[in-house]
Design a protein around this motif. Structure first.
Motif, PDB file in Angstrom:
ATOM      1  N   ILE A  45     -73.993 -34.903 -43.762  1.00  0.00           N
ATOM      2  CA  ILE A  45     -73.881 -34.480 -45.153  1.00  0.00           C
ATOM      3  C   ILE A  45     -72.436 -34.106 -45.450  1.00  0.00           C
ATOM      4  O   ILE A  45     -71.852 -33.264 -44.756  1.00  0.00           O
ATOM      5  CB  ILE A  45     -74.807 -33.279 -45.439  1.00  0.00           C
ATOM      6  N   SER A  46     -71.854 -34.717 -46.463  1.00  0.00           N
ATOM      7  CA  SER A  46     -70.514 -34.331 -46.929  1.00  0.00           C
ATOM      8  C   SER A  46     -70.678 -33.157 -47.879  1.00  0.00           C
ATOM      9  O   SER A  46     -70.845 -33.322 -49.088  1.00  0.00           O
ATOM     10  CB  SER A  46     -69.826 -35.508 -47.620  1.00  0.00           C
ATOM     11  N   ALA A  47     -70.639 -31.963 -47.326  1.00  0.00           N
ATOM     12  CA  ALA A  47     -71.010 -30.768 -48.080  1.00  0.00           C
ATOM     13  C   ALA A  47     -69.850 -30.173 -48.871  1.00  0.00           C
ATOM     14  O   ALA A  47     -70.030 -29.755 -50.022  1.00  0.00           O
ATOM     15  CB  ALA A  47     -71.588 -29.723 -47.130  1.00  0.00           C
ATOM     16  N   HIS A  48     -68.650 -30.128 -48.282  1.00  0.00           N
ATOM     17  CA  HIS A  48     -67.521 -29.449 -48.924  1.00  0.00           C
ATOM     18  C   HIS A  48     -66.225 -30.178 -48.586  1.00  0.00           C
ATOM     19  O   HIS A  48     -66.166 -30.982 -47.657  1.00  0.00           O
ATOM     20  CB  HIS A  48     -67.429 -27.990 -48.449  1.00  0.00           C
ATOM     21  N   ALA A  49     -65.186 -29.852 -49.343  1.00  0.00           N
ATOM     22  CA  ALA A  49     -63.865 -30.432 -49.084  1.00  0.00           C
ATOM     23  C   ALA A  49     -63.189 -29.737 -47.912  1.00  0.00           C
ATOM     24  O   ALA A  49     -62.451 -30.365 -47.153  1.00  0.00           O
ATOM     25  CB  ALA A  49     -62.997 -30.334 -50.336  1.00  0.00           C
ATOM     26  N   SER A  50     -63.431 -28.443 -47.746  1.00  0.00           N
ATOM     27  CA  SER A  50     -62.844 -27.688 -46.636  1.00  0.00           C
ATOM     28  C   SER A  50     -63.911 -27.407 -45.581  1.00  0.00           C
ATOM     29  O   SER A  50     -65.085 -27.746 -45.755  1.00  0.00           O
ATOM     30  CB  SER A  50     -62.234 -26.377 -47.143  1.00  0.00           C
ATOM     31  N   HIS A  51     -63.503 -26.769 -44.502  1.00  0.00           N
ATOM     32  CA  HIS A  51     -64.404 -26.519 -43.376  1.00  0.00           C
ATOM     33  C   HIS A  51     -65.646 -25.737 -43.813  1.00  0.00           C
ATOM     34  O   HIS A  51     -65.580 -24.869 -44.680  1.00  0.00           O
ATOM     35  CB  HIS A  51     -63.686 -25.717 -42.292  1.00  0.00           C
ATOM     36  N   VAL A  52     -66.751 -26.012 -43.156  1.00  0.00           N
ATOM     37  CA  VAL A  52     -67.992 -25.291 -43.424  1.00  0.00           C
ATOM     38  C   VAL A  52     -67.930 -23.933 -42.735  1.00  0.00           C
ATOM     39  O   VAL A  52     -67.521 -23.820 -41.577  1.00  0.00           O
ATOM     40  CB  VAL A  52     -69.212 -26.091 -42.927  1.00  0.00           C
ATOM     41  N   ALA A  53     -68.348 -22.885 -43.458  1.00  0.00           N
ATOM     42  CA  ALA A  53     -68.293 -21.522 -42.922  1.00  0.00           C
ATOM     43  C   ALA A  53     -69.663 -20.920 -42.680  1.00  0.00           C
ATOM     44  O   ALA A  53     -69.793 -19.983 -41.884  1.00  0.00           O
ATOM     45  CB  ALA A  53     -67.506 -20.612 -43.873  1.00  0.00           C
ATOM     46  N   ALA A  54     -70.705 -21.420 -43.354  1.00  0.00           N
ATOM     47  CA  ALA A  54     -72.044 -20.858 -43.186  1.00  0.00           C
ATOM     48  C   ALA A  54     -73.077 -21.917 -43.548  1.00  0.00           C
ATOM     49  O   ALA A  54     -72.868 -22.700 -44.481  1.00  0.00           O
ATOM     50  CB  ALA A  54     -72.231 -19.623 -44.074  1.00  0.00           C
ATOM     51  N   ILE A  55     -74.171 -21.952 -42.796  1.00  0.00           N
ATOM     52  CA  ILE A  55     -75.276 -22.863 -43.071  1.00  0.00           C
ATOM     53  C   ILE A  55     -76.593 -22.148 -42.774  1.00  0.00           C
ATOM     54  O   ILE A  55     -76.648 -21.264 -41.907  1.00  0.00           O
ATOM     55  CB  ILE A  55     -75.191 -24.167 -42.238  1.00  0.00           C
ATOM     56  N   ALA A  56     -77.652 -22.537 -43.488  1.00  0.00           N
ATOM     57  CA  ALA A  56     -78.969 -21.924 -43.275  1.00  0.00           C
ATOM     58  C   ALA A  56     -80.048 -22.840 -43.836  1.00  0.00           C
ATOM     59  O   ALA A  56     -79.867 -23.466 -44.889  1.00  0.00           O
ATOM     60  CB  ALA A  56     -79.045 -20.550 -43.948  1.00  0.00           C
ATOM     61  N   PHE A  57     -81.181 -22.915 -43.129  1.00  0.00           N
ATOM     62  CA  PHE A  57     -82.357 -23.639 -43.597  1.00  0.00           C
ATOM     63  C   PHE A  57     -83.308 -22.687 -44.307  1.00  0.00           C
ATOM     64  O   PHE A  57     -83.315 -21.476 -44.035  1.00  0.00           O
ATOM     65  CB  PHE A  57     -83.109 -24.264 -42.418  1.00  0.00           C
ATOM     66  N   ASN A  58     -84.139 -23.241 -45.198  1.00  0.00           N
ATOM     67  CA  ASN A  58     -85.243 -22.448 -45.715  1.00  0.00           C
ATOM     68  C   ASN A  58     -86.373 -22.469 -44.694  1.00  0.00           C
ATOM     69  O   ASN A  58     -86.315 -23.169 -43.670  1.00  0.00           O
ATOM     70  CB  ASN A  58     -85.708 -22.955 -47.089  1.00  0.00           C
ATOM     71  N   ALA A  59     -87.439 -21.687 -44.945  1.00  0.00           N
ATOM     72  CA  ALA A  59     -88.487 -21.510 -43.950  1.00  0.00           C
ATOM     73  C   ALA A  59     -89.225 -22.797 -43.623  1.00  0.00           C
ATOM     74  O   ALA A  59     -89.659 -22.999 -42.485  1.00  0.00           O
ATOM     75  CB  ALA A  59     -89.473 -20.440 -44.422  1.00  0.00           C
ATOM     76  N   SER A  60     -89.372 -23.681 -44.593  1.00  0.00           N
ATOM     77  CA  SER A  60     -90.107 -24.923 -44.367  1.00  0.00           C
ATOM     78  C   SER A  60     -89.233 -26.028 -43.785  1.00  0.00           C
ATOM     79  O   SER A  60     -89.747 -27.090 -43.410  1.00  0.00           O
ATOM     80  CB  SER A  60     -90.721 -25.403 -45.684  1.00  0.00           C
ATOM     81  N   GLY A  61     -87.928 -25.802 -43.704  1.00  0.00           N
ATOM     82  CA  GLY A  61     -87.018 -26.804 -43.173  1.00  0.00           C
ATOM     83  C   GLY A  61     -86.790 -27.975 -44.104  1.00  0.00           C
ATOM     84  O   GLY A  61     -86.383 -29.048 -43.666  1.00  0.00           O
ATOM     85  N   THR A  62     -87.004 -27.770 -45.393  1.00  0.00           N
ATOM     86  CA  THR A  62     -86.829 -28.846 -46.375  1.00  0.00           C
ATOM     87  C   THR A  62     -85.559 -28.701 -47.195  1.00  0.00           C
ATOM     88  O   THR A  62     -85.218 -29.597 -47.964  1.00  0.00           O
ATOM     89  CB  THR A  62     -88.028 -28.885 -47.334  1.00  0.00           C
ATOM     90  N   CYS A  63     -84.849 -27.574 -47.049  1.00  0.00           N
ATOM     91  CA  CYS A  63     -83.594 -27.346 -47.764  1.00  0.00           C
ATOM     92  C   CYS A  63     -82.566 -26.756 -46.817  1.00  0.00           C
ATOM     93  O   CYS A  63     -82.906 -25.982 -45.908  1.00  0.00           O
ATOM     94  CB  CYS A  63     -83.793 -26.398 -48.951  1.00  0.00           C
TER      95      CYS A  63
END
Length: 450
Positions: A200-218
Motif C-alpha cells: 500500500i502506498s500510504a504516505h509520501a514520507s516514512h510511516v510512523a504508526a499502523i493499526a488494524f481494526n478488530a475484524s482485520g478489514t481496515c
C-alpha cells in the motif's frame, strides 16, 4: 484547564509509602519517566506495563478502580510486555537480554519457553493463531500453539522502531510492516497462509504508526509528519478515509487504535492532544438543501481548480472529539474501550499513569478526564532525558556479541533445556509438562509426539 484528581493506589503489590514527590522541569513537564513500555491487550480488557523492576498487569473492568492482577519480577528492565487476550500467556523482553523473548504462564508462575534471535527484539505481536517477532530487518512468524517457526521474513526494509501490526481476528490474520525505507509504503502479509498480499502506498514520507481494526478489514496509518491519518480497506488496500490531525506543526504519532465496532479511530502523539476520528460516510441529504450544504457543494466544485495539496486538504475530515493531556512530550499509547457500559478513551503514559476520559459517541467535542490511576512504584523512577527516543529505537543500533547468525536460533523449553538447530526444532515442545488450557484459557498448547 482540567484540575488533577487524586492518584489511585492499586494494591499492596505496587504500593509503597514515602514515595518521592513528582519533580518537574522549569516548563512544568515531568522530569521522570517511570515506565519503559505500556500496552493494552487485544480486546482492551487489561493493561501491561514494564519498568526497571519487571512488569505489572492491570484489569480494566472499572473506571474508578485499577486492580493489579499480577506483578512479574522474573526479568528487570522490561521494555516489551504483551498479554494474549485474557489468558495467562505473557510475552516479556528485557533490556538485559534484548535478543531473547520469554513466554510465561503468569498464573502458574512458570516460564513456558524462551527464544533467542540474531538481533535485538523491537516488537512482539500476537493473536490466537500467530506470534510475530520483529527485528530491525527481519520478522519471524510462529504458530502460537506450539511456537513452531512458520516463516522467516529476512532482509526487510530497515525498521529501527520495530513498527508492525498484526490483526487480532484469526480468520483475517494479516501482518503489516513498512515496505520501504525511503517512502511511506506498507507491506500487507497474510500471516495465516504465509503469502504476501499487497503493498500500500500510504504516505509520501516514512510511516510512523499502523493499526488494524478488530475484524482485520481496515488498516489505519500515519506518516512521520503526523498531519494526515489514512484508513485503507484490507486486503485490497483501497483508501477509505482521510483525516487531518493538524496543520500548524509536525508531530510524532505514538499510537493508533480503532474502537471495537470500528466506528472510531484515536491517535495519540507527543503533543498534549489526543484526537478521535469518526469513520462515517457523508451521504447527500435528500431534504431541501441548506446553506451549509450549498456552501459544501461550492467548495467541492472549487477544489477541482486548486492545487492537489489544497484540494486534498479540503476533503479531509477533522477530529470528531479531542482529549487534552496534562503534559506533552511523554510517550503514550491510547485506546478506545467500553467500561461499565460507558465509552471511554484510555491513555497509558510512560510518566506512570493511566488517564481515563469520557467520550460522547453522538456529539463528540471535548473529552473530560474522569480518572487518573497510578501505574508505578517509586523504585521505577528513572531520569528522562529531553527528547530521548523509545528504547526500541535505541536498542536496534546496539550490538550483541553473543547473538547468533540469522540462519540459527536458540530455543529453550523448561523440560529439555537449550537446543540448537536449524532455526527452531519442531520437537522443541514435545512432551512438555506445561499447558495453557488447564483453565480452558486460550491458547491451548498442542504438543506433537516425535
Amino acid at each position: 484547564m482540567i484540575e488533577p484528581i487524586p492518584e489511585v493506589r492499586t494494591g499492596e503489590k505496587v504500593r509503597r509509602s514515602g514515595s518521592s514527590p513528582e519533580r518537574e522541569r522549569s516548563d512544568g513537564s515531568p522530569k521522570l519517566q517511570r515506565l519503559l513500555c505500556a500496552s493494552f491487550n487485544q480486546d482492551t480488557t487489561s493493561l501491561a506495563v514494564g519498568g526497571k523492576n519487571g512488569y505489572r498487569l492491570f484489569s480494566l473492568s472499572c473506571v474508578d478502580r485499577l486492580d493489579c492482577i499480577h506483578q512479574g519480577v522474573e526479568s528487570p528492565d522490561v521494555y516489551i510486555a504483551e498479554r494474549l487476550f485474557s489468558s495467562s500467556l505473557m510475552v516479556v523482553v528485557s533490556k538485559s537480554t534484548p535478543f531473547r523473548m520469554n513466554i510465561y504462564h503468569f498464573k502458574k508462575g512458570t516460564e513456558i519457553c524462551n527464544y533467542s534471535y540474531s538481533n535485538n527484539i523491537l516488537a512482539v505481536k500476537l493473536n490466537r493463531q500467530r506470534l510475530v517477532v520483529c527485528l530491525e530487518e527481519a520478522l519471524y512468524i510462529h504458530n502460537i500453539k506450539d511456537m513452531k517457526l512458520l516463516k522467516s521474513l529476512l532482509n526487510t526494509p530497515p525498521n529501527p522502531k520495530g513498527l508492525c501490526a498484526l490483526s487480532v481476528n484469526h480468520s483475517n490474520s494479516y501482518l503489516a510492516y513498512p515496505g520501504s525505507f525511503t517512502a511511506g509504503e506498507i507491506t500487507l502479509y497474510d500471516a495465516m497462509n504465509l503469502d504476501m498480499v499487497t503493498v500500500i502506498s500510504a504516505h509520501a514520507s516514512h510511516v510512523a504508526a499502523i493499526a488494524f481494526n478488530a475484524s482485520g478489514t481496515c488498516l489505519a496509518s500515519a506518516s512521520e509528519k503526523g498531519t494526515v491519518i489514512r484508513v485503507f480497506s484490507v486486503p485490497d488496500g483501497v483508501k477509505l478515509f482521510e483525516f487531518r490531525r493538524g496543520m500548524k506543526r509536525y508531530v510524532s504519532i505514538s499510537s493508533l487504535s480503532f474502537s471495537a465496532d470500528a466506528q472510531f479511530l484515536c491517535a495519540s502523539s507527543n503533543t498534549e492532544t489526543v484526537h478521535i476520528f469518526k469513520l462515517e460516510r457523508h451521504s447527500p441529504s435528500k431534504d431541501s438543501p441548506s446553506w451549509s450544504a450549498y456552501m459544501g457543494k461550492m467548495f467541492s466544485a472549487a477544489s477541482t481548480y486548486l492545487p492537489s495539496q489544497v484540494s486534498d486538504m479540503m476533503h479531509q475530515d477533522r477530529a470528531f472529539a479531542t482529549a487534552r493531556l496534562s503534559v506533552a512530550g511523554i510517550r503514550n499509547v491510547a485506546a478506545l474501550s467500553t467500561i461499565q457500559k460507558a465509552p471511554c478513551l484510555l491513555v497509558a503514559s510512560l510518566d506512570g499513569h493511566l488517564y481515563i476520559y469520557n467520550v460522547d459517541p453522538h456529539e463528540g467535542g471535548d473529552c473530560h478526564l474522569v480518572e487518573k490511576h497510578r501505574l508505578f512504584d517509586s523504585d521505577d523512577e528513572t531520569e528522562l532525558e529531553a527528547g530521548s527516543p523509545s528504547y526500541a529505537a535505541t536498542v536496534a543500533t546496539s550490538t550483541n556479541p553473543d547473538s547468533l547468525s540469522s540462519s540459527s536460533l536458540t530455543g529453550y523449553s523448561e523440560d529439555v533445556g537449550e537446543k540448537r538447530g536449524e532455526l527452531i526444532p519442531e520437537h522443541e515442545f514435545a512432551d512438555g509438562p506445561v499447558r495453557l488450557d488447564d483453565e480452558q484459557e486460550f491458547p491451548p498448547v498442542s504438543f506433537q509426539n516425535s
